[in-house]
Each structure stands twice: as C-alpha cells, then as structure tokens.
Design a protein around this motif. Sequence first.
Motif, short mmCIF file in Angstrom:
data_model
loop_
_atom_site.label_atom_id
_atom_site.label_comp_id
_atom_site.label_asym_id
_atom_site.label_seq_id
_atom_site.Cartn_x
_atom_site.Cartn_y
_atom_site.Cartn_z
N ARG A 61 3.62 11.00 9.49
CA ARG A 61 4.25 10.94 10.81
C ARG A 61 4.64 9.52 11.22
O ARG A 61 5.50 9.34 12.07
N VAL A 62 3.99 8.51 10.62
CA VAL A 62 4.26 7.13 11.06
C VAL A 62 4.91 6.30 9.95
O VAL A 62 4.91 5.06 10.02
N LEU A 63 5.50 6.93 8.96
CA LEU A 63 6.11 6.16 7.87
C LEU A 63 7.23 5.24 8.38
O LEU A 63 7.46 4.17 7.82
N ASP A 64 7.92 5.65 9.43
CA ASP A 64 8.96 4.77 9.97
C ASP A 64 8.36 3.49 10.53
O ASP A 64 8.92 2.40 10.37
N LYS A 65 7.19 3.60 11.16
CA LYS A 65 6.51 2.40 11.67
C LYS A 65 5.99 1.54 10.53
O LYS A 65 5.97 0.30 10.63
N ALA A 66 5.54 2.18 9.45
CA ALA A 66 5.11 1.42 8.28
C ALA A 66 6.28 0.65 7.67
O ALA A 66 6.13 -0.49 7.21
N GLU A 67 7.45 1.26 7.65
CA GLU A 67 8.64 0.57 7.12
C GLU A 67 8.96 -0.66 7.96
O GLU A 67 9.45 -1.67 7.44
N ALA A 68 8.67 -0.59 9.23
CA ALA A 68 8.96 -1.73 10.12
C ALA A 68 7.88 -2.80 10.04
O ALA A 68 8.07 -3.90 10.58
N THR A 69 6.76 -2.49 9.41
CA THR A 69 5.65 -3.45 9.34
C THR A 69 5.23 -3.66 7.89
O THR A 69 5.78 -4.48 7.19
N SER A 70 4.25 -2.89 7.41
CA SER A 70 3.78 -3.04 6.03
C SER A 70 2.84 -1.90 5.68
O SER A 70 2.59 -1.00 6.49
N GLU A 71 2.29 -1.97 4.47
CA GLU A 71 1.30 -0.99 4.03
C GLU A 71 0.09 -0.97 4.95
O GLU A 71 -0.64 0.03 5.01
N ARG A 72 -0.16 -2.06 5.65
CA ARG A 72 -1.30 -2.12 6.55
C ARG A 72 -1.23 -1.05 7.65
O ARG A 72 -2.26 -0.58 8.14
N TYR A 73 -0.03 -0.67 8.04
CA TYR A 73 0.10 0.36 9.07
C TYR A 73 -0.42 1.69 8.54
O TYR A 73 -1.07 2.46 9.25
N ILE A 74 -0.17 1.95 7.27
CA ILE A 74 -0.67 3.16 6.63
C ILE A 74 -2.18 3.13 6.54
O ILE A 74 -2.87 4.10 6.87
N GLU A 75 -2.70 1.98 6.10
CA GLU A 75 -4.15 1.82 5.99
C GLU A 75 -4.83 2.05 7.34
O GLU A 75 -5.82 2.77 7.44
N GLY A 76 -4.30 1.42 8.38
CA GLY A 76 -4.90 1.56 9.71
C GLY A 76 -4.80 2.96 10.26
O GLY A 76 -5.73 3.44 10.92
N THR A 77 -3.71 3.63 9.98
CA THR A 77 -3.52 5.00 10.46
C THR A 77 -4.56 5.93 9.84
O THR A 77 -5.18 6.74 10.55
N PHE A 78 -4.74 5.82 8.54
CA PHE A 78 -5.73 6.69 7.89
C PHE A 78 -7.14 6.34 8.35
O PHE A 78 -7.98 7.23 8.57
N PHE A 79 -7.42 5.07 8.51
CA PHE A 79 -8.74 4.63 8.94
C PHE A 79 -9.11 5.22 10.30
O PHE A 79 -10.27 5.59 10.54
N LEU A 80 -8.14 5.32 11.19
CA LEU A 80 -8.39 5.91 12.50
C LEU A 80 -8.92 7.33 12.35
O LEU A 80 -9.90 7.71 13.00
#
Length: 486
Positions: free
Chosen positions: A242-261
């Motif tokens: 659901r947040v891959l567009d936000k990850a594209e605007a930032t980095s892999e860290r957005y994916i990491e943080g999303t799953f961690f939540l």
Amino acid sequence: MAEELNPETPEETEEPIKQRKNGLYGSVSDELAENMKSGWADTALHGLEPIAQAGHTAERRAALSARFPGERLVIPAGNLKTRSNDTEYSFRASTEYAYLTGDQTHDGVLVLEPTGASGHEATLYLLPRSDRENGEFWLDGQGELWVGRRHSLTEAEQLLGIPAKDVRELPAALTEATGPVRAVRGHDAGIEAALTDKVTAERDEELRVFLSEARLVKDAFEVAELQKACDSTARGFEDVVRVLDKAEATSERYIEGTFFLRARVEGNDIGYGSICAAGPHATTLHWVRNDGAVRSGELLLLDAGVETTELYTADVTRTLPINGRYNELQRKIYDAVYEAQEAGIAAVKPGAAYRDFHDAAQRVLAEKLVEWGLLEGSVERVLELGLQRRWTLHGTGHMLGMDVHDCAAARTEAYVDTTLEPGMCLTVEPGLYFQADDLTVPEEYRGIGVRIEDDILVTEDGNRNLSDSLPRQADEVEAWMAGLKG
C-alpha cells in the motif's frame, strides 16, 4: 530521554540512600529519601491465572529432567546488553530459557535441582519488584519508576507455575553447590563465573544440543503461535504494498519501517532483520542496510517475519514488481523460482528425507538454467558438480520456530540427515540471483534477484502452508497488488 539522578547502579546494601554515589544533580537528602518510602498505594496483583503455555513448558521441563537424571541444570535468560554509553538494546530472553519457562525477563535463571536418582525440582530465580526501602525503585536505572514494574516473586509463581526465588541469591548458592552441573552458556557471564569449576564445555554442549533437538517437533501451542506469526506477517506485506509509492519517494527504509510497525503492533518485534531489497540489492542474500532506492520497473525482494509476543517468528519472502507488473524477463525468472518452490513444497511430507525438498527445488532450477543456455551439459552433470549454485547460492530452507534458524545446535543426524515428522516446521525458499557484475549471463539478467519463501508445517498426511494467505503465482501477485493499491 530522562537522565538518572544516580546514574551508576550500586550494589545492594543496607546503607542509607544518601551514602550512594552522588549523581549529576547532587546528593539525596535524608528527608527526600524518607519521603519517597511512603505514600504509595498497594499495587500487588492477586488471583493471576497461569500463562497459556504453562502446561507445555511443564512438559518440556519433564523431558529435560528425564534426559539428565541426577544432575543440576542451569538455564539463564541473559542480561541487558549495552547499545551505546548508558542505553541498552531491547531485551530478548534466550530461546532455551523462554522455551522452558514462558518467562521473558532479563537476569532470570531456571535451575532444575535433582531430587534423587531421577526427577528434578524446578526453581525460577528472578529479580523481585524493585525495593522501596532502599530507594532502588526510583534511583536505580532499572528501578520501577524508570523502566516499569516487575512482577513480584509470588506473582511470577502464579503466572508461570514454577516456584520463584530472588536471583541475587543464586551465584552464592551455585558456588557452594556440589554434584554434577550442566549450564547453557553464552547468556549470563555472572552465572558462568559461579560455575567455573563445576562445568565442562563438553557436558554443557550436550545440554544445548538436547534443547535444540527438543524443538524440532512443535507442540500444538507452538504451531498456533507460528500460524499467528504468519498471519501478522501477511498483513505486514499488505501494508508494504500500500505504501510502495512513498517508498519510491524515499528509500527501502520506508518499507522496513512500515513492516516494523505491524510487527510491533501485533507482536513482540521482527524475528530478524528485515530484508527490503529493491533492484540489484535483491541479489545480496542478507541485504539489511535497506538504504537503497526503490524504482518503478524493478523488483522488491521482501524477506520479513513478525515475532509473536511469545517469541515465535515467521520467515516469509515475496519478490514483488514495484510498479505492480512483472516484465517478460522478470516473469520468466520468477516463474522458474515458483516452479522450484512448488516442487520443494510437494516433497515436504512425513517419512521423507529432510534433504528431499532442497534436492527437488534445485533440480528444477538446474533444468531452467540449462534450458536458458546459462549452463551446458546434462542436468545430472550440473547437479553432480553443483554448477547451478553460482546463481542459487543457498540451501532451500531451514527449521523455523522461536529462532528464525531454529534448532541450529541439533546434530546433523537429527536435523539435515533425518526424516520429516508431523509437527516439524520449515521454510521452503528457492531463489535465483544474477549479480549486477556477473559477465557470464546476458546483460538483461544482471541485477535481478528472485526468492519465494513460505513456512511449511509437516502434517500427518502431507503438509500445510502456514503463510498461504499471501499469493505466490505471478498473475495472483499482480492481482493482489492491484487490489491493495486501489
């Protein structure tokens, strides 16, 4: 973050609080020390019910007792570890200790005291509630007002079903004890020091091996926890899509943080460092830096697992097209890995050799590499020489449970050379990895990495995929992603 009034934790003493080392803010007056001793409501907990796994932990201790009659057995939880200066890492109890007790507090120690030629009496040595008389509860950095309330020893007994004593009494008791002793090493240096002249590495290793092999077959509680972990993990993967567009605007860290939540909301933590590998990072098996770019048109290899509050972890991988659609070459490689995984999963069944699922998956991948012209000769020759391993790299799976690579201390004959039994849980995770600098493959292959991983329980009549709520087949993955992205 608040700073301790007296940053150095003193040894336990009957001396007045004012004689403790002064902190940055000066000494503690007698009047304040007396004031802090009183005026607090009784917060004792009464009528506590045993934890859900208390019966299971009792059975596990009984099996351990039967294996080592007449010997004292010492299993520590471990201590806090410094991250930097005066901050600690989040504590995670040793697997052996948590498996046998259900407790997760630091500094705890389980001792099984022999009651004769056979049988043991279990005692849990724990830190009691922080002391209000000597000021520990507000002056010590691990006191109640700093890090929260600990259970009293009585409360711990009610919850865990094991008699409890103050762990600060244990080193002296172990020093004075006689008779054969075994201990799990590597978790508590203080306990090991008290046992220096009583244990041997060989005997202690036998204890560690037994506790590792005891976890090869999961009981009903453990299976339920693993299913819970997989279900939460699936929701974490949905969150990421659901947040891959936000990850594209930032980095892999957005994916990491999303799953961690998701892991923190529904469980204890992540079971291991999440691999959020986009583009060519997917060819690095344990890419956990997660600081790279996320680009449309490339693949995301997401290998992550939620650890439940009872410390059981999932271990799931999906390789997803970041823009929602595999291109022709990505799909060809993905389909090959999917076919290999299907063959591997089919080989997981009671009575099968543990190595069968690996061999089945590797054969499919070898066939594809020969078919694509990347390897020459017969498939049999490729497998005999292991030539496919340039691009498959790793084994096809491992046992799963309280550790992501569970039962790691088990003997070869009890693990990789054994036959599968109902209750065993393992991963099936074949992959193909074409490094960005690999000149032996066509340029368009370079930088593509694909792995698909699921958690498979051996059942009485075959197997059950605990993580099957996440789609695996390419068309299904694309449809699933489209639905989540809206």
